[in-house]
Design an enzyme around this catalytic site. Structure first.
Site, PDB file in Angstrom:
ATOM      1  N   CYS A  98       0.593  -1.180   0.017  1.00  0.00           N
ATOM      2  CA  CYS A  98      -0.055  -0.061  -0.182  1.00  0.00           C
ATOM      3  C   CYS A  98       0.925   1.222  -0.001  1.00  0.00           C
ATOM      4  CB  CYS A  98      -1.001   0.159   1.200  1.00  0.00           C
ATOM      5  SG  CYS A  98      -0.352  -0.001   2.581  1.00  0.00           S
TER       6      CYS A  98
ATOM      7  N   ARG B   2      -3.299  -0.580   5.330  1.00  0.00           N
ATOM      8  CA  ARG B   2      -3.884  -1.743   4.549  1.00  0.00           C
ATOM      9  C   ARG B   2      -2.991  -2.723   4.438  1.00  0.00           C
ATOM     10  NH1 ARG B   2      -5.310   2.318  -0.147  1.00  0.00           N
ATOM     11  NH2 ARG B   2      -3.065   3.108   0.879  1.00  0.00           N
ATOM     12  N   SER B   3      -1.782  -2.548   3.976  1.00  0.00           N
ATOM     13  CA  SER B   3      -1.174  -3.728   3.692  1.00  0.00           C
ATOM     14  C   SER B   3      -0.835  -4.738   4.690  1.00  0.00           C
ATOM     15  CB  SER B   3       0.422  -3.538   3.050  1.00  0.00           C
ATOM     16  OG  SER B   3       1.266  -2.635   3.631  1.00  0.00           O
TER      17      SER B   3
HETATM   18  P1  4NP Z   1      -1.645   2.853   4.010  1.00  0.00           P
HETATM   19  O1  4NP Z   1      -2.378   4.246   4.860  1.00  0.00           O
HETATM   20  O2  4NP Z   1      -1.257   3.048   2.715  1.00  0.00           O
HETATM   21  O3  4NP Z   1      -2.916   2.145   4.345  1.00  0.00           O
HETATM   22  O4  4NP Z   1      -0.554   2.348   5.225  1.00  0.00           O
HETATM   23  C1  4NP Z   1      -1.498   5.591   4.992  1.00  0.00           C
HETATM   24  C2  4NP Z   1      -0.640   5.709   5.961  1.00  0.00           C
HETATM   25  C3  4NP Z   1      -0.038   6.696   5.920  1.00  0.00           C
HETATM   26  C4  4NP Z   1      -0.028   7.844   5.116  1.00  0.00           C
HETATM   27  C5  4NP Z   1      -1.116   7.595   3.931  1.00  0.00           C
HETATM   28  C6  4NP Z   1      -1.482   6.204   4.056  1.00  0.00           C
HETATM   29  N1  4NP Z   1       0.611   8.863   4.993  1.00  0.00           N
HETATM   30  O5  4NP Z   1       0.264   9.874   4.587  1.00  0.00           O
HETATM   31  O6  4NP Z   1       1.417   9.191   6.023  1.00  0.00           O
END
Ligand code: 4NP
Length: 161
Positions: A11, A17-18
């Site tokens: 992700c 999500r991952s």
């Molecule tokens: P993930 O969610 O891709 O599902 O791990 C996110 C976690 C952090 C951020 C964006 C999406 N961020 O912008 O820090």
């Protein structure tokens, strides 16, 4: 290519999500007796070395899965040689993986929900900036995807691209 099934879920941040997909897939593989190396990574580097978001850990725990040992890392070109399958959680991360993919190819690349009948092309929505309900939805989605993928791999018919 590795001589063993090796699945990497990817992700953006590798903290929501991952790691959820990794945990859901590990649980499903154990249920099916499927032998596979499983890991997760992010296309971004903001959360390298961090454990999963506490809200992600909580939703997994509510469903009987412990993801506390996961640590954020960024996906690399070498992952295309180390893994047999790389599975993106949404289209933007799939695009980033296509750009990173070496000319020699390597791991089969797919979108998680492409493995679920009727849900091809759909994203697991990013719950990071929302509330608790988003994490329940993400859990339901990654569970559906992980179960379908594990069944396909156990039957020897996971899609390649
Ligand atoms: P993930 O969610 O891709 O599902 O791990 C996110 C976690 C952090 C951020 C964006 C999406 N961020 O912008 O820090």
């Amino acid at each position: 290519m590795p001589d063993r099934l090796a699945i990497l879920f990817v992700c953006l941040g590798n903290i929501c999500r991952s790691p959820l997909a990794e945990g859901a897939f590990r649980a499903e593989a154990a249920r099916l007796g499927l032998d596979a190396m499983v890991d997760s990574a992010g296309t971004g580097d903001w959360h390298v070395g961090e454990p999963p978001d506490p809200r992600a850990q909580a939703v997994a725990r509510r469903h009987g899965v412990d993801i506390a040992a996961c640590r954020g890392r960024q996906v690399t070109e070498a992952d295309f040689r180390r893994f047999s399958h790389i599975v993106a959680l949404d289209d933007s991360n799939l695009g980033a993986l296509r750009r990173l993919r070496p000319a020699s190819g390597g791991a089969a690349l797919s979108l998680l929900l492409d493995h679920v009948p009727g849900r091809a092309g759909q994203a697991v929505a990013d719950p990071y900036f929302g509330g608790a309900q988003g994490f329940e939805t993400a859990w339901a989605d990654v569970t559906a995807g992980a179960a379908a993928l594990a069944r396909a791999l156990a039957a020897g018919r996971a899609a390649r691209s």
